[in-house]
Design a protein around this motif. Sequence first.
Motif, PDB file in Angstrom:
ATOM      1  N   GLU A 160     -23.017  16.353  47.117  1.00  0.00           N
ATOM      2  CA  GLU A 160     -21.745  16.037  46.463  1.00  0.00           C
ATOM      3  C   GLU A 160     -21.919  14.864  45.490  1.00  0.00           C
ATOM      4  O   GLU A 160     -21.356  14.875  44.396  1.00  0.00           O
TER       5      GLU A 160
ATOM      6  N   LYS B  88     -23.748  16.342  42.408  1.00  0.00           N
ATOM      7  CA  LYS B  88     -22.846  17.105  41.541  1.00  0.00           C
ATOM      8  C   LYS B  88     -21.917  16.188  40.751  1.00  0.00           C
ATOM      9  O   LYS B  88     -21.694  16.403  39.560  1.00  0.00           O
TER      10      LYS B  88
ATOM     11  N   GLU C 285     -21.894  16.076  36.689  1.00  0.00           N
ATOM     12  CA  GLU C 285     -20.670  16.383  35.954  1.00  0.00           C
ATOM     13  C   GLU C 285     -20.254  15.217  35.056  1.00  0.00           C
ATOM     14  O   GLU C 285     -19.823  15.422  33.925  1.00  0.00           O
TER      15      GLU C 285
ATOM     16  N   VAL D  50     -28.083  22.913  39.446  1.00  0.00           N
ATOM     17  CA  VAL D  50     -27.106  23.311  40.456  1.00  0.00           C
ATOM     18  C   VAL D  50     -26.557  24.685  40.071  1.00  0.00           C
ATOM     19  O   VAL D  50     -26.205  24.914  38.921  1.00  0.00           O
TER      20      VAL D  50
ATOM     21  N   TYR E  92     -20.908  24.526  41.312  1.00  0.00           N
ATOM     22  CA  TYR E  92     -20.270  23.243  41.564  1.00  0.00           C
ATOM     23  C   TYR E  92     -19.034  23.397  42.450  1.00  0.00           C
ATOM     24  O   TYR E  92     -18.487  22.414  42.923  1.00  0.00           O
TER      25      TYR E  92
END
Length: 197
Positions: free
Chosen positions: A122, A125, A129, A180, A183
Motif C-alpha cells: 500500500e 502504490k 501514484e 504494479v 492499484y
Amino acid sequence: MDYQRKLSAGKVNGTAEQQARQLLQNVQRILKPVAVRNPYAELLKIPKEVFKQRRTNVHYLAFIEVITFYKQYQRELQADPLTGECYIETTIDDIRQANELMKGILLRKSDELSGATRQYFEQLKKYLESSGERTFTNSSIRNVLRVPLSTVKRHHTALLQVGYIRQVENRYTKAYHYEVLSYEEYQQLQQRIVTTG
C-alpha cells in the motif's frame, strides 16, 4: 506512538484512564454465567474470499455470542422446555455489531498477503501514484521508503508470487524493473467483504 508522545508531554489524563479501567472491571464482575443461543446461526455465512473458513466461522459465531453475553441484562432470560437450561438469545442487532467490528479481521483473513507485505504494498502504490512513476527497482524503492534491501526483495518475491506486480526488463539497461498490475485490488477486496459480511 501517538499515545507515548502524549504521555511524555503530560497530556494523558491518568485519572480518567484509571476510572475507565475500574468501570470495565466492575462491568466484568456483575456478569453472570449464562448460556447464549443464536437462532440465526444457521443463516450466517462467512464471505467466500476468507481463507480457512471453518476456523474463521467458529471465531465469528463465538464473537457474536460474546456480544450477546455482554448484553445479558438487556435480554429476557428464557428456559428450554426440555432441559430447563436458562439462556439468552442473540438478536439481529448483535449480529450487525459483530459484522461491523469484524470487517477488518475478515479483510485480513481474506488477503493473500501477510500484514507486513500488505502495508509495504500500500505504501508502494501510494508512492507510485503520487510520483507518477510506472516502474520501479528494488534499490529505488529501498531509498524512497527507507526499507532494507532484503526486506524489499522479500516483499517483491511475495507480490510476484500472487501476481500483484510483474517483472519487466529495461531494454536499454537490461536491468529488471517492476510494475504494479492493479492499484484497486485491495479496495475491491474490501468492497466484497463489506457487501457479503
